[in-house]
Design an enzyme around this catalytic site. Sequence first.
Site, short mmCIF file in Angstrom:
data_model
loop_
_atom_site.label_atom_id
_atom_site.label_comp_id
_atom_site.label_asym_id
_atom_site.label_seq_id
_atom_site.Cartn_x
_atom_site.Cartn_y
_atom_site.Cartn_z
N ARG A 125 0.95 -1.41 -0.13
CA ARG A 125 -0.16 0.10 0.04
C ARG A 125 0.78 1.20 -0.06
O ARG A 125 0.45 2.29 0.42
CB ARG A 125 -1.03 -0.06 1.00
CG ARG A 125 -1.92 -1.21 1.21
CD ARG A 125 -3.17 -0.84 2.14
NE ARG A 125 -4.03 -1.96 2.04
CZ ARG A 125 -3.76 -3.16 2.55
NH1 ARG A 125 -3.06 -3.11 3.41
NH2 ARG A 125 -4.78 -4.15 2.18
N LYS A 147 2.33 11.65 -10.95
CA LYS A 147 1.53 10.87 -11.75
C LYS A 147 2.34 9.48 -11.86
O LYS A 147 3.41 9.51 -12.43
CB LYS A 147 1.06 11.54 -13.01
CG LYS A 147 0.15 12.53 -13.00
CD LYS A 147 -0.33 12.94 -14.25
CE LYS A 147 -1.67 14.02 -14.28
NZ LYS A 147 -2.02 14.26 -15.39
N GLU A 189 8.33 19.88 -24.14
CA GLU A 189 7.68 20.24 -22.82
C GLU A 189 8.37 21.58 -22.22
O GLU A 189 7.70 22.38 -21.57
CB GLU A 189 7.75 19.03 -21.76
CG GLU A 189 7.41 17.92 -22.50
CD GLU A 189 5.96 17.58 -22.46
OE1 GLU A 189 5.15 18.53 -22.06
OE2 GLU A 189 5.23 16.51 -22.94
N LYS A 236 6.16 23.96 -13.53
CA LYS A 236 5.38 22.83 -13.12
C LYS A 236 5.06 22.42 -11.95
O LYS A 236 3.82 22.36 -11.39
CB LYS A 236 6.09 21.43 -13.78
CG LYS A 236 5.26 20.00 -13.30
CD LYS A 236 5.11 19.02 -14.50
CE LYS A 236 4.20 17.90 -14.19
NZ LYS A 236 4.26 16.89 -15.01
N GLU A 246 -5.40 17.35 -10.36
CA GLU A 246 -5.93 17.71 -11.66
C GLU A 246 -7.48 17.74 -11.49
O GLU A 246 -8.16 17.11 -12.18
CB GLU A 246 -5.47 16.71 -12.60
CG GLU A 246 -5.92 17.37 -14.37
CD GLU A 246 -5.14 16.64 -15.20
OE1 GLU A 246 -3.83 16.02 -15.11
OE2 GLU A 246 -5.29 17.12 -16.37
N ARG A 250 -4.38 22.27 -13.27
CA ARG A 250 -3.40 21.61 -13.83
C ARG A 250 -3.62 21.08 -15.26
O ARG A 250 -2.65 20.93 -16.02
CB ARG A 250 -3.17 20.14 -12.88
CG ARG A 250 -1.95 19.33 -13.10
CD ARG A 250 -1.81 18.48 -12.13
NE ARG A 250 -0.67 17.24 -12.47
CZ ARG A 250 -0.07 16.63 -11.76
NH1 ARG A 250 -0.22 16.54 -10.45
NH2 ARG A 250 0.82 15.81 -12.31
N ASN A 254 -1.73 20.45 -20.05
CA ASN A 254 -1.82 19.52 -21.42
C ASN A 254 -1.92 20.55 -22.68
O ASN A 254 -2.33 20.10 -23.69
CB ASN A 254 -3.32 19.10 -21.03
CG ASN A 254 -3.19 17.76 -20.50
OD1 ASN A 254 -2.69 17.03 -21.06
ND2 ASN A 254 -4.05 17.34 -19.42
N HIS A 257 -1.59 19.07 -25.78
CA HIS A 257 -1.62 17.60 -25.75
C HIS A 257 -2.75 17.08 -26.42
O HIS A 257 -2.75 15.66 -26.63
CB HIS A 257 -1.33 17.19 -24.46
CG HIS A 257 -0.05 17.34 -23.84
ND1 HIS A 257 0.89 18.12 -23.89
CD2 HIS A 257 0.79 16.16 -23.38
CE1 HIS A 257 1.96 18.16 -23.44
NE2 HIS A 257 1.94 16.88 -23.20
N HIS A 261 -2.19 13.94 -28.53
CA HIS A 261 -2.76 12.35 -28.29
C HIS A 261 -3.31 11.72 -29.65
O HIS A 261 -3.27 10.72 -29.80
CB HIS A 261 -3.72 12.35 -27.14
CG HIS A 261 -2.94 12.73 -25.85
ND1 HIS A 261 -3.23 13.26 -24.93
CD2 HIS A 261 -1.49 12.45 -25.56
CE1 HIS A 261 -2.49 13.52 -23.71
NE2 HIS A 261 -1.28 12.81 -24.50
N HIS A 275 6.51 11.05 -28.31
CA HIS A 275 5.41 12.01 -27.56
C HIS A 275 5.84 13.66 -27.63
O HIS A 275 5.01 14.25 -28.10
CB HIS A 275 5.50 11.76 -26.14
CG HIS A 275 4.59 12.71 -25.20
ND1 HIS A 275 3.28 12.66 -25.30
CD2 HIS A 275 4.97 13.68 -24.43
CE1 HIS A 275 2.82 13.80 -24.26
NE2 HIS A 275 3.74 14.16 -23.80
ZN ZN Z 1 3.68 15.74 -22.42
#
Ligand code: ZN
Length: 380
Positions: A125, A147, A189, A236, A246, A250, A254, A257, A261, A275
Amino acid sequence: VINQNLSKISIDLASRSYSIDIAYNLKPLDVFIGNNNYKKIFIITDSNIANIHLEELLQSLHLLNLSSIIKLVVEPGETSKSFKVFQDLSEEIIANQPDRKSLVIAFGGGVVGDLSGFIASTMLRGIDFIQLPTTLLAMVDSSVGGKTAINSKIGKNLIGTFYQPKMVLCNLSYLKTLPKRQLINGYAEVLKYGLIEDLDFFYWLENNYTNIVESSKYSQANENLSFAVSKSCKIKAKIVVADEKEQNLRAVLNFGHSFAHILEQETGYSNLLLHGEAVAIGISLANRLAYRLKMIESEVVARVDRHLIDVGFVLNPYKIKPEWDIENLKNSIFLDKKNENQKLTFILLENIGKVKIVKNVNFEDFSCVIDDYFKGFLNN
Ligand code: ZN
Ligand code: ADP
Protein backbone atom coordinates in the site's frame (compact mmCIF):
# COMPACT_ATOMS: atom_id res chain seq x y z
CA VAL A 1 30.33 23.92 -10.65
CA ILE A 2 30.92 20.17 -10.64
CA ASN A 3 30.35 19.71 -6.94
CA GLN A 4 27.83 22.41 -6.52
CA ASN A 5 24.16 21.71 -6.13
CA LEU A 6 22.82 24.04 -8.80
CA SER A 7 19.34 24.50 -7.48
CA LYS A 8 16.66 23.10 -5.23
CA ILE A 9 12.95 23.48 -5.82
CA SER A 10 10.49 22.71 -3.04
CA ILE A 11 7.19 21.05 -3.77
CA ASP A 12 4.94 22.08 -0.95
CA LEU A 13 2.26 19.45 -0.44
CA ALA A 14 1.93 19.23 3.36
CA SER A 15 2.97 15.74 4.48
CA ARG A 16 3.76 14.78 0.89
CA SER A 17 6.28 17.60 0.38
CA TYR A 18 9.61 16.95 -1.30
CA SER A 19 12.26 18.72 -3.30
CA ILE A 20 13.73 18.59 -6.75
CA ASP A 21 17.50 18.92 -6.85
CA ILE A 22 19.32 19.92 -9.99
CA ALA A 23 22.99 18.98 -10.03
CA TYR A 24 25.78 17.45 -12.11
CA ASN A 25 26.33 14.55 -9.71
CA LEU A 26 24.62 12.18 -7.26
CA LYS A 27 25.44 14.08 -4.08
CA PRO A 28 21.88 15.15 -3.21
CA LEU A 29 20.80 11.49 -3.49
CA ASP A 30 23.62 10.36 -1.21
CA VAL A 31 22.67 12.99 1.32
CA PHE A 32 19.00 12.01 1.25
CA ILE A 33 19.69 8.30 1.60
CA GLY A 34 22.29 8.96 4.27
CA ASN A 35 19.66 10.83 6.29
CA ASN A 36 17.05 8.10 5.95
CA ASN A 37 17.43 4.67 7.35
CA TYR A 38 16.52 2.51 4.35
CA LYS A 39 17.21 -1.19 4.75
CA LYS A 40 16.61 -2.28 1.17
CA ILE A 41 16.82 -0.41 -2.08
CA PHE A 42 15.16 -1.59 -5.28
CA ILE A 43 16.58 0.11 -8.38
CA ILE A 44 14.28 -0.11 -11.38
CA THR A 45 15.85 0.82 -14.71
CA ASP A 46 15.96 -0.19 -18.38
CA SER A 47 18.80 -2.05 -20.08
CA ASN A 48 20.11 0.96 -22.04
CA ILE A 49 20.51 3.03 -18.91
CA ALA A 50 21.83 0.05 -16.95
CA ASN A 51 24.58 -0.40 -19.56
CA ILE A 52 25.73 3.19 -19.40
CA HIS A 53 25.01 4.55 -15.93
CA LEU A 54 24.15 1.81 -13.41
CA GLU A 55 27.70 1.05 -12.30
CA GLU A 56 28.27 4.62 -11.16
CA LEU A 57 25.00 4.66 -9.22
CA LEU A 58 25.82 1.37 -7.49
CA GLN A 59 29.25 2.62 -6.52
CA SER A 60 27.79 5.73 -5.05
CA LEU A 61 25.22 3.71 -3.05
CA HIS A 62 27.80 1.15 -1.89
CA LEU A 63 29.78 3.93 -0.24
CA LEU A 64 26.77 4.37 2.04
CA ASN A 65 27.15 0.81 3.37
CA LEU A 66 23.65 -0.30 2.53
CA SER A 67 23.12 -3.96 3.24
CA SER A 68 20.83 -4.72 0.36
CA ILE A 69 20.53 -3.31 -3.16
CA ILE A 70 18.37 -5.15 -5.68
CA LYS A 71 18.52 -4.33 -9.41
CA LEU A 72 15.44 -4.76 -11.60
CA VAL A 73 16.13 -4.18 -15.29
CA VAL A 74 13.33 -3.94 -17.86
CA GLU A 75 13.46 -3.66 -21.64
CA PRO A 76 13.60 -0.13 -23.00
CA GLY A 77 10.38 1.29 -24.42
CA GLU A 78 6.70 1.83 -23.80
CA THR A 79 5.88 -1.91 -23.84
CA SER A 80 7.41 -2.19 -20.37
CA LYS A 81 4.54 -0.13 -18.95
CA SER A 82 2.37 -3.27 -18.99
CA PHE A 83 0.41 -5.41 -16.53
CA LYS A 84 2.89 -8.19 -17.23
CA VAL A 85 5.98 -6.18 -16.29
CA PHE A 86 4.12 -4.65 -13.33
CA GLN A 87 3.32 -8.16 -12.11
CA ASP A 88 6.81 -9.58 -12.72
CA LEU A 89 8.58 -6.74 -10.93
CA SER A 90 6.09 -6.72 -8.05
CA GLU A 91 6.58 -10.46 -7.52
CA GLU A 92 10.33 -10.04 -7.64
CA ILE A 93 10.21 -7.26 -5.08
CA ILE A 94 7.94 -9.32 -2.80
CA ALA A 95 10.31 -12.30 -3.10
CA ASN A 96 12.96 -10.01 -1.63
CA GLN A 97 10.86 -9.28 1.47
CA PRO A 98 10.27 -5.56 1.25
CA ASP A 99 9.03 -3.64 4.27
CA ARG A 100 8.23 -0.06 5.22
CA LYS A 101 11.94 0.72 5.32
CA SER A 102 12.39 -0.22 1.66
CA LEU A 103 12.95 2.30 -1.10
CA VAL A 104 12.35 2.17 -4.84
CA ILE A 105 14.60 4.24 -7.10
CA ALA A 106 13.11 4.98 -10.53
CA PHE A 107 16.26 5.25 -12.60
CA GLY A 108 15.41 6.14 -16.19
CA GLY A 109 13.11 8.03 -18.50
CA GLY A 110 9.36 8.46 -18.39
CA VAL A 111 8.70 4.78 -18.96
CA VAL A 112 10.71 3.67 -15.94
CA GLY A 113 9.42 6.58 -13.84
CA ASP A 114 5.72 5.91 -14.48
CA LEU A 115 6.09 2.16 -13.99
CA SER A 116 8.26 2.38 -10.86
CA GLY A 117 6.01 4.99 -9.27
CA PHE A 118 2.99 2.77 -9.84
CA ILE A 119 4.78 -0.23 -8.33
CA ALA A 120 5.95 1.80 -5.31
CA SER A 121 2.44 3.17 -4.76
CA THR A 122 0.84 -0.26 -4.65
CA MET A 123 3.62 -2.26 -2.95
CA LEU A 124 2.49 -2.83 0.68
CA ARG A 125 0.00 0.00 0.00
CA GLY A 126 2.85 2.37 -0.64
CA ILE A 127 6.59 2.38 -0.03
CA ASP A 128 8.98 5.30 -0.53
CA PHE A 129 10.31 6.08 -3.95
CA ILE A 130 12.78 8.46 -5.54
CA GLN A 131 12.83 9.71 -9.08
CA LEU A 132 16.27 9.73 -10.68
CA PRO A 133 15.37 10.79 -14.24
CA THR A 134 17.84 10.23 -17.09
CA THR A 135 15.97 11.88 -19.99
CA LEU A 136 15.21 15.56 -20.48
CA LEU A 137 11.52 14.74 -20.79
CA ALA A 138 11.47 12.94 -17.46
CA MET A 139 13.47 15.70 -15.73
CA VAL A 140 11.18 18.51 -16.76
CA ASP A 141 7.88 16.69 -16.87
CA SER A 142 7.09 13.10 -15.96
CA SER A 143 9.16 12.85 -12.80
CA VAL A 144 7.59 15.98 -11.32
CA GLY A 145 4.07 15.97 -9.94
CA GLY A 146 3.38 12.43 -8.81
CA LYS A 147 1.52 10.85 -11.69
CA THR A 148 2.21 7.14 -12.07
CA ALA A 149 0.86 4.80 -14.74
CA ILE A 150 0.86 1.65 -16.76
CA ASN A 151 -0.96 1.14 -20.06
CA SER A 152 -4.18 -0.72 -20.80
CA LYS A 153 -4.69 -2.46 -24.14
CA ILE A 154 -7.29 0.18 -24.85
CA GLY A 155 -5.29 3.24 -24.03
CA LYS A 156 -2.13 4.75 -22.62
CA ASN A 157 -1.74 5.67 -18.93
CA LEU A 158 -5.29 4.62 -18.08
CA ILE A 159 -4.23 2.71 -14.96
CA GLY A 160 -2.36 4.68 -12.35
CA THR A 161 -2.22 6.65 -9.15
CA PHE A 162 -1.26 10.04 -7.81
CA TYR A 163 1.76 9.21 -5.66
CA GLN A 164 4.49 11.69 -4.82
CA PRO A 165 8.16 10.70 -4.70
CA LYS A 166 10.29 11.49 -1.64
CA MET A 167 12.78 13.35 -3.80
CA VAL A 168 13.64 14.04 -7.43
CA LEU A 169 17.23 14.40 -8.53
CA CYS A 170 17.91 15.78 -11.99
CA ASN A 171 21.53 14.80 -12.53
CA LEU A 172 22.23 16.75 -15.70
CA SER A 173 25.36 14.75 -16.49
CA TYR A 174 23.09 11.89 -17.63
CA LEU A 175 21.93 13.98 -20.56
CA LYS A 176 25.35 13.79 -22.20
CA THR A 177 24.59 10.28 -23.39
CA LEU A 178 21.00 10.95 -24.44
CA PRO A 179 20.51 10.84 -28.25
CA LYS A 180 19.69 14.16 -29.91
CA ARG A 181 16.23 12.98 -30.95
CA GLN A 182 15.42 12.38 -27.28
CA LEU A 183 16.76 15.80 -26.29
CA ILE A 184 14.52 17.49 -28.84
CA ASN A 185 11.66 15.31 -27.64
CA GLY A 186 12.05 16.63 -24.10
CA TYR A 187 12.49 20.17 -25.35
CA ALA A 188 8.85 20.22 -26.48
CA GLU A 189 7.78 20.22 -22.84
CA VAL A 190 10.33 22.91 -21.94
CA LEU A 191 8.93 25.14 -24.67
CA LYS A 192 5.41 24.37 -23.45
CA TYR A 193 6.22 25.96 -20.08
CA GLY A 194 7.38 29.17 -21.73
CA LEU A 195 4.28 29.33 -23.90
CA ILE A 196 1.77 28.75 -21.11
CA GLU A 197 3.41 30.68 -18.28
CA ASP A 198 6.35 32.87 -19.10
CA LEU A 199 6.87 35.18 -22.07
CA ASP A 200 10.44 36.05 -21.03
CA PHE A 201 11.32 32.37 -20.83
CA PHE A 202 10.00 31.90 -24.37
CA TYR A 203 12.20 34.78 -25.62
CA TRP A 204 15.11 33.28 -23.75
CA LEU A 205 14.50 29.89 -25.38
CA GLU A 206 14.43 31.48 -28.83
CA ASN A 207 17.97 32.70 -28.20
CA ASN A 208 19.37 29.80 -26.22
CA TYR A 209 17.69 26.59 -27.38
CA THR A 210 20.84 25.19 -29.01
CA ASN A 211 22.40 24.86 -25.57
CA ILE A 212 19.62 22.46 -24.67
CA VAL A 213 19.14 20.35 -27.80
CA GLU A 214 22.82 19.99 -28.75
CA SER A 215 24.59 17.76 -26.29
CA SER A 216 27.91 18.76 -27.90
CA LYS A 217 27.38 22.01 -25.99
CA TYR A 218 27.06 20.15 -22.69
CA SER A 219 29.99 20.94 -20.52
CA GLN A 220 30.08 20.79 -16.76
CA ALA A 221 29.17 24.44 -16.84
CA ASN A 222 26.25 24.59 -19.22
CA GLU A 223 24.38 27.11 -17.17
CA ASN A 224 21.76 27.49 -19.86
CA LEU A 225 20.79 23.85 -19.52
CA SER A 226 20.44 23.99 -15.75
CA PHE A 227 18.51 27.25 -16.03
CA ALA A 228 16.02 25.71 -18.50
CA VAL A 229 15.53 22.56 -16.43
CA SER A 230 15.07 24.47 -13.21
CA LYS A 231 12.72 27.03 -14.79
CA SER A 232 10.61 24.19 -16.23
CA CYS A 233 10.47 22.34 -12.91
CA LYS A 234 9.52 25.55 -11.10
CA ILE A 235 6.62 26.22 -13.44
CA LYS A 236 5.41 22.66 -13.21
CA ALA A 237 5.82 22.66 -9.41
CA LYS A 238 3.78 25.82 -9.06
CA ILE A 239 0.91 24.38 -11.08
CA VAL A 240 1.03 20.97 -9.36
CA VAL A 241 1.00 22.54 -5.90
CA ALA A 242 -2.06 24.59 -6.84
CA ASP A 243 -3.92 21.52 -8.14
CA GLU A 244 -2.29 18.25 -7.12
CA LYS A 245 -4.98 15.91 -8.48
CA GLU A 246 -5.91 17.72 -11.67
CA GLN A 247 -9.32 19.01 -10.71
CA ASN A 248 -8.89 22.06 -12.86
CA LEU A 249 -5.82 24.30 -13.14
CA ARG A 250 -3.38 21.46 -13.77
CA ALA A 251 -5.10 20.93 -17.11
CA VAL A 252 -3.07 23.85 -18.53
CA LEU A 253 -0.09 21.47 -18.57
CA ASN A 254 -2.00 19.72 -21.32
CA PHE A 255 -1.39 22.58 -23.74
CA GLY A 256 -0.80 21.05 -27.19
CA HIS A 257 -1.60 17.60 -25.81
CA SER A 258 -5.17 17.02 -27.05
CA PHE A 259 -3.87 17.35 -30.59
CA ALA A 260 -0.72 15.42 -29.71
CA HIS A 261 -2.70 12.46 -28.39
CA ILE A 262 -4.79 12.03 -31.53
CA LEU A 263 -1.60 12.08 -33.62
CA GLU A 264 0.05 9.55 -31.31
CA GLN A 265 -3.07 7.38 -31.48
CA GLU A 266 -2.84 7.38 -35.30
CA THR A 267 0.85 6.45 -35.25
CA GLY A 268 0.25 3.73 -32.66
CA TYR A 269 2.45 5.37 -30.01
CA SER A 270 5.37 4.11 -32.05
CA ASN A 271 8.83 5.37 -32.86
CA LEU A 272 7.38 7.13 -35.90
CA LEU A 273 6.30 9.92 -33.58
CA LEU A 274 7.65 10.38 -30.06
CA HIS A 275 5.50 12.11 -27.46
CA GLY A 276 7.38 15.43 -27.57
CA GLU A 277 7.38 15.39 -31.37
CA ALA A 278 3.60 15.02 -31.26
CA VAL A 279 3.36 17.83 -28.71
CA ALA A 280 5.29 20.12 -31.09
CA ILE A 281 2.73 19.58 -33.85
CA GLY A 282 0.01 19.78 -31.21
CA ILE A 283 1.24 23.21 -30.18
CA SER A 284 1.17 24.38 -33.79
CA LEU A 285 -2.39 23.06 -34.20
CA ALA A 286 -3.60 24.55 -30.92
CA ASN A 287 -2.27 27.94 -32.02
CA ARG A 288 -4.11 27.66 -35.34
CA LEU A 289 -7.30 26.91 -33.43
CA ALA A 290 -6.70 29.90 -31.14
CA TYR A 291 -6.18 32.06 -34.24
CA ARG A 292 -9.40 30.76 -35.78
CA LEU A 293 -11.24 31.59 -32.55
CA LYS A 294 -9.72 35.10 -32.73
CA MET A 295 -7.75 34.65 -29.50
CA ILE A 296 -4.31 35.34 -31.01
CA GLU A 297 -2.81 37.12 -34.05
CA SER A 298 -1.38 35.18 -36.98
CA GLU A 299 2.08 36.53 -36.05
CA VAL A 300 2.00 34.46 -32.87
CA VAL A 301 1.25 31.29 -34.82
CA ALA A 302 4.07 32.04 -37.26
CA ARG A 303 6.57 32.93 -34.57
CA VAL A 304 6.03 29.73 -32.60
CA ASP A 305 6.08 27.60 -35.79
CA ARG A 306 9.35 29.27 -36.76
CA HIS A 307 10.88 28.32 -33.44
CA LEU A 308 9.64 24.73 -33.64
CA ILE A 309 11.25 24.39 -37.07
CA ASP A 310 14.51 26.03 -35.92
CA VAL A 311 14.76 23.52 -33.08
CA GLY A 312 14.38 20.66 -35.54
CA PHE A 313 10.80 19.50 -35.09
CA VAL A 314 9.04 18.05 -38.13
CA LEU A 315 5.73 19.86 -38.54
CA ASN A 316 4.81 18.19 -41.84
CA PRO A 317 2.75 15.13 -40.88
CA TYR A 318 3.37 13.49 -44.27
CA LYS A 319 7.07 13.33 -43.43
CA ILE A 320 6.15 11.23 -40.41
CA LYS A 321 3.77 8.91 -42.23
CA PRO A 322 2.71 9.13 -45.90
CA GLU A 323 -0.99 8.46 -45.33
CA TRP A 324 -3.35 9.62 -42.62
CA ASP A 325 -6.94 8.62 -41.95
CA ILE A 326 -8.16 12.15 -41.22
CA GLU A 327 -11.67 11.07 -40.17
CA ASN A 328 -10.29 8.62 -37.66
CA LEU A 329 -7.83 11.21 -36.45
CA LYS A 330 -10.60 13.72 -35.82
CA ASN A 331 -12.93 11.28 -34.10
CA SER A 332 -10.35 10.19 -31.58
CA ILE A 333 -10.57 13.68 -30.03
CA PHE A 334 -13.68 12.39 -28.21
CA LEU A 335 -11.46 10.08 -26.14
CA ASP A 336 -9.85 13.12 -24.50
CA LYS A 337 -10.36 13.18 -20.71
CA LYS A 338 -10.99 16.93 -20.72
CA ASN A 339 -14.11 16.72 -22.88
CA GLU A 340 -17.49 16.62 -21.18
CA ASN A 341 -20.67 15.49 -22.90
CA GLN A 342 -19.31 15.63 -26.45
CA LYS A 343 -18.27 19.25 -25.96
CA LEU A 344 -14.63 19.85 -26.82
CA THR A 345 -12.28 21.52 -24.37
CA PHE A 346 -8.91 22.91 -25.41
CA ILE A 347 -6.06 24.68 -23.68
CA LEU A 348 -5.31 27.66 -25.92
CA LEU A 349 -3.03 30.68 -25.85
CA GLU A 350 -4.39 34.17 -25.36
CA ASN A 351 -0.86 35.36 -25.88
CA ILE A 352 2.59 33.87 -25.46
CA GLY A 353 2.90 33.21 -21.74
CA LYS A 354 -0.85 33.26 -21.11
CA VAL A 355 -3.17 30.32 -21.46
CA LYS A 356 -6.90 29.74 -21.16
CA ILE A 357 -9.09 26.66 -20.73
CA VAL A 358 -11.67 26.99 -23.50
CA LYS A 359 -14.79 24.85 -23.15
CA ASN A 360 -17.52 24.24 -25.69
CA VAL A 361 -15.35 24.47 -28.79
CA ASN A 362 -17.35 23.47 -31.89
CA PHE A 363 -16.29 20.28 -33.59
CA GLU A 364 -16.57 22.26 -36.83
CA ASP A 365 -13.77 24.67 -35.82
CA PHE A 366 -11.55 21.83 -34.65
CA SER A 367 -12.26 19.93 -37.85
CA CYS A 368 -11.39 22.87 -40.12
CA VAL A 369 -8.09 23.41 -38.32
CA ILE A 370 -7.13 19.78 -38.92
CA ASP A 371 -8.23 19.85 -42.56
CA ASP A 372 -6.40 23.10 -43.33
CA TYR A 373 -3.26 21.90 -41.60
CA PHE A 374 -3.05 18.65 -43.54
CA LYS A 375 -4.03 20.30 -46.84
CA GLY A 376 -1.32 22.91 -46.36
CA PHE A 377 1.33 20.21 -46.40
CA LEU A 378 -0.16 18.09 -49.20
CA ASN A 379 0.88 20.63 -51.82
CA ASN A 380 4.40 21.05 -50.48
ZN1 ZN B 1 3.62 15.67 -22.39
P1 ADP C 1 10.79 9.39 -22.04
O1 ADP C 1 11.58 9.84 -20.89
O2 ADP C 1 10.86 10.31 -23.20
O3 ADP C 1 9.39 9.00 -21.66
P2 ADP C 1 11.92 6.62 -22.29
O4 ADP C 1 11.82 6.30 -20.86
O5 ADP C 1 11.23 5.70 -23.24
O6 ADP C 1 11.43 8.08 -22.66
O7 ADP C 1 13.44 6.75 -22.73
C1 ADP C 1 13.79 7.02 -24.06
C2 ADP C 1 14.93 6.17 -24.53
O8 ADP C 1 16.17 6.75 -24.11
C3 ADP C 1 14.94 4.75 -24.03
O9 ADP C 1 15.38 3.91 -25.07
C4 ADP C 1 15.96 4.78 -22.91
O10 ADP C 1 16.55 3.53 -22.69
C5 ADP C 1 16.96 5.78 -23.42
N1 ADP C 1 17.66 6.54 -22.39
C6 ADP C 1 17.14 7.06 -21.26
N2 ADP C 1 18.04 7.80 -20.61
C7 ADP C 1 19.19 7.74 -21.32
C8 ADP C 1 20.48 8.33 -21.16
N3 ADP C 1 20.76 9.15 -20.15
N4 ADP C 1 21.41 8.05 -22.11
C9 ADP C 1 21.10 7.27 -23.18
N5 ADP C 1 19.92 6.71 -23.38
C10 ADP C 1 18.96 6.93 -22.47
